[in-house]
Scaffold this motif. Structure first.
Motif, mmCIF file in Angstrom:
data_model
loop_
_atom_site.group_PDB
_atom_site.id
_atom_site.type_symbol
_atom_site.label_atom_id
_atom_site.label_comp_id
_atom_site.label_asym_id
_atom_site.label_seq_id
_atom_site.Cartn_x
_atom_site.Cartn_y
_atom_site.Cartn_z
ATOM 1 N N MET A 1 36.092 36.180 44.425
ATOM 2 C CA MET A 1 34.929 36.549 45.147
ATOM 3 C C MET A 1 34.125 35.275 45.683
ATOM 4 S SD MET A 1 31.879 38.901 43.444
ATOM 5 C CE MET A 1 30.100 39.104 44.151
ATOM 6 N N ILE A 2 33.678 35.262 46.699
ATOM 7 C CA ILE A 2 32.998 34.274 47.631
ATOM 8 C C ILE A 2 31.555 34.664 47.759
ATOM 9 C CG2 ILE A 2 32.943 32.767 49.430
ATOM 10 C CD1 ILE A 2 35.873 33.207 49.832
ATOM 11 N N GLY A 3 30.713 34.200 46.969
ATOM 12 C CA GLY A 3 29.260 34.749 47.031
ATOM 13 C C GLY A 3 29.398 36.161 47.108
ATOM 14 N N PRO A 4 28.752 36.778 47.757
ATOM 15 C CA PRO A 4 28.521 38.034 47.875
ATOM 16 C C PRO A 4 29.815 38.961 48.460
ATOM 17 C CG PRO A 4 27.303 37.535 49.669
ATOM 18 C CD PRO A 4 27.973 36.339 49.017
ATOM 19 N N ILE A 5 30.970 38.185 48.790
ATOM 20 C CA ILE A 5 31.944 38.836 49.452
ATOM 21 C C ILE A 5 33.240 39.072 48.459
ATOM 22 C CG2 ILE A 5 33.882 38.480 51.118
ATOM 23 C CD1 ILE A 5 31.141 38.605 52.488
ATOM 24 N N LEU A 6 33.729 40.216 48.307
ATOM 25 C CA LEU A 6 34.702 40.537 47.597
ATOM 26 C C LEU A 6 36.044 40.692 48.525
ATOM 27 C CD1 LEU A 6 32.330 42.617 46.371
ATOM 28 C CD2 LEU A 6 34.065 42.843 44.779
ATOM 29 N N GLN A 7 36.835 39.761 47.987
ATOM 30 C CA GLN A 7 38.035 39.548 48.792
ATOM 31 C C GLN A 7 39.230 40.701 48.444
ATOM 32 O OE1 GLN A 7 38.412 35.350 47.610
ATOM 33 N NE2 GLN A 7 38.568 34.786 49.783
ATOM 34 N N PHE A 8 40.252 40.490 49.192
ATOM 35 C CA PHE A 8 41.449 41.365 48.899
ATOM 36 C C PHE A 8 41.718 41.441 47.167
ATOM 37 C CE2 PHE A 8 45.909 42.658 49.127
ATOM 38 C CZ PHE A 8 45.753 44.256 48.994
ATOM 39 N N GLU A 9 42.187 40.301 46.917
ATOM 40 C CA GLU A 9 42.473 40.172 45.498
ATOM 41 C C GLU A 9 41.385 40.691 44.493
ATOM 42 O OE1 GLU A 9 42.285 37.583 47.806
ATOM 43 O OE2 GLU A 9 44.244 37.448 48.189
ATOM 44 N N ASP A 10 40.002 40.749 44.843
ATOM 45 C CA ASP A 10 39.003 41.273 43.801
ATOM 46 C C ASP A 10 39.061 42.744 43.830
ATOM 47 O OD1 ASP A 10 37.999 38.672 43.501
ATOM 48 O OD2 ASP A 10 36.945 38.944 45.327
ATOM 49 N N LEU A 11 39.421 43.291 45.147
ATOM 50 C CA LEU A 11 39.607 44.888 45.206
ATOM 51 C C LEU A 11 40.946 45.336 44.507
ATOM 52 C CD1 LEU A 11 38.285 45.266 49.061
ATOM 53 C CD2 LEU A 11 37.042 45.545 46.785
ATOM 54 N N GLN A 12 41.787 44.653 44.773
ATOM 55 C CA GLN A 12 43.129 44.759 43.785
ATOM 56 C C GLN A 12 42.790 45.010 42.617
ATOM 57 O OE1 GLN A 12 45.567 41.687 45.422
ATOM 58 N NE2 GLN A 12 47.159 43.286 46.105
ATOM 59 N N GLN A 13 42.090 43.785 42.089
ATOM 60 C CA GLN A 13 41.834 44.272 40.483
ATOM 61 C C GLN A 13 40.845 45.364 40.086
ATOM 62 O OE1 GLN A 13 43.163 42.372 37.793
ATOM 63 N NE2 GLN A 13 44.690 42.070 39.137
ATOM 64 N N LEU A 14 39.943 45.551 41.060
ATOM 65 C CA LEU A 14 39.107 46.856 40.661
ATOM 66 C C LEU A 14 39.718 48.150 40.840
ATOM 67 C CD1 LEU A 14 35.855 45.696 42.668
ATOM 68 C CD2 LEU A 14 36.064 45.889 40.158
ATOM 69 N N CYS A 15 40.815 48.185 41.589
ATOM 70 C CA CYS A 15 41.597 49.425 42.141
ATOM 71 C C CYS A 15 42.516 49.685 41.055
ATOM 72 C CB CYS A 15 42.291 49.054 43.284
ATOM 73 S SG CYS A 15 43.482 50.386 43.782
ATOM 74 N N LYS A 16 43.122 48.762 40.515
ATOM 75 C CA LYS A 16 44.222 48.726 39.278
ATOM 76 C C LYS A 16 44.219 47.700 38.742
ATOM 77 C CE LYS A 16 47.233 52.209 41.206
ATOM 78 N NZ LYS A 16 48.752 52.851 41.119
ATOM 79 N N PRO A 17 43.379 47.498 37.607
ATOM 80 C CA PRO A 17 43.528 46.273 36.733
ATOM 81 C C PRO A 17 44.585 45.768 36.161
ATOM 82 C CG PRO A 17 41.499 47.541 36.059
ATOM 83 C CD PRO A 17 42.507 48.267 36.934
ATOM 84 N N GLY A 18 44.995 44.469 36.197
ATOM 85 C CA GLY A 18 46.270 44.036 35.843
ATOM 86 C C GLY A 18 47.381 44.119 36.462
ATOM 87 N N SER B 1 47.934 49.604 51.269
ATOM 88 C CA SER B 1 47.862 50.979 51.302
ATOM 89 C C SER B 1 46.994 51.732 50.249
ATOM 90 C CB SER B 1 49.065 51.603 51.716
ATOM 91 O OG SER B 1 49.899 51.497 50.657
ATOM 92 N N THR B 2 47.565 51.181 48.969
ATOM 93 C CA THR B 2 46.972 51.725 47.896
ATOM 94 C C THR B 2 45.320 51.427 47.761
ATOM 95 O OG1 THR B 2 49.044 51.404 46.637
ATOM 96 C CG2 THR B 2 46.983 51.707 45.198
ATOM 97 N N VAL B 3 45.197 50.078 47.902
ATOM 98 C CA VAL B 3 43.375 49.563 47.978
ATOM 99 C C VAL B 3 42.783 50.359 48.926
ATOM 100 C CG1 VAL B 3 42.141 47.634 47.877
ATOM 101 C CG2 VAL B 3 44.470 47.537 46.718
ATOM 102 N N GLU B 4 43.435 50.512 50.125
ATOM 103 C CA GLU B 4 42.562 51.098 51.199
ATOM 104 C C GLU B 4 42.201 52.489 50.675
ATOM 105 O OE1 GLU B 4 43.453 49.834 55.656
ATOM 106 O OE2 GLU B 4 45.576 50.374 54.402
ATOM 107 N N ALA B 5 43.171 53.394 50.371
ATOM 108 C CA ALA B 5 43.035 54.650 49.842
ATOM 109 C C ALA B 5 42.138 54.942 48.784
ATOM 110 C CB ALA B 5 44.451 55.227 49.364
ATOM 111 N N TRP B 6 42.190 54.018 48.056
ATOM 112 C CA TRP B 6 41.081 53.913 46.723
ATOM 113 C C TRP B 6 39.821 53.638 47.355
ATOM 114 C CZ3 TRP B 6 38.606 49.121 45.670
ATOM 115 C CH2 TRP B 6 37.595 49.252 44.442
ATOM 116 N N ALA B 7 39.583 52.736 48.185
ATOM 117 C CA ALA B 7 38.097 52.229 48.674
ATOM 118 C C ALA B 7 37.758 53.487 49.630
ATOM 119 C CB ALA B 7 38.474 51.233 49.719
ATOM 120 N N ARG B 8 38.541 54.065 50.261
ATOM 121 C CA ARG B 8 38.120 55.302 51.209
ATOM 122 C C ARG B 8 37.585 56.271 50.170
ATOM 123 N NH1 ARG B 8 42.486 54.237 54.383
ATOM 124 N NH2 ARG B 8 43.837 55.600 53.322
#
Length: 73
Positions: free
Chosen positions: A1-18, A24-31
């Motif tokens: 995370m850079i300040g208030p920006i969540l980068q792709f790696e941050d979203l991957q961890q939120l989507c499927k921790p560990g 495509s998986t992260v995009e589907a989860w975000a949608r």
């Protein structure tokens, strides 16, 4: 995370921790979660903490509005 920006790696961890889910998986989860995102220059996506809060219902004004403030992205 850079300040208030969540980068792709941050979203991957939120989507499927560990794990390291594919784009495509992260995009589907975000949608599915209603998280607004943009594409980065490295083949991933990014969002802001404000956009994540809006999707979670923390910021009702942004979540219920058709227009979004400029600080959302």
């Amino acid at each position: 995370m850079i300040g208030p920006i969540l980068q792709f790696e941050d979203l991957q961890q939120l989507c499927k921790p560990g794990e390291s889910p594919r784009l495509s998986t992260v995009e589907a989860w975000a949608r599915r979660c209603g998280i607004r995102y943009q594409y980065d220059g490295k083949g991933g996506i990014w969002t802001t903490a404000t956009a994540l809060d809006a999707a979670l219902g923390v910021n009702r004004a942004a979540a219920n509005s058709d227009s979004y403030p400029t600080d959302l992205f």
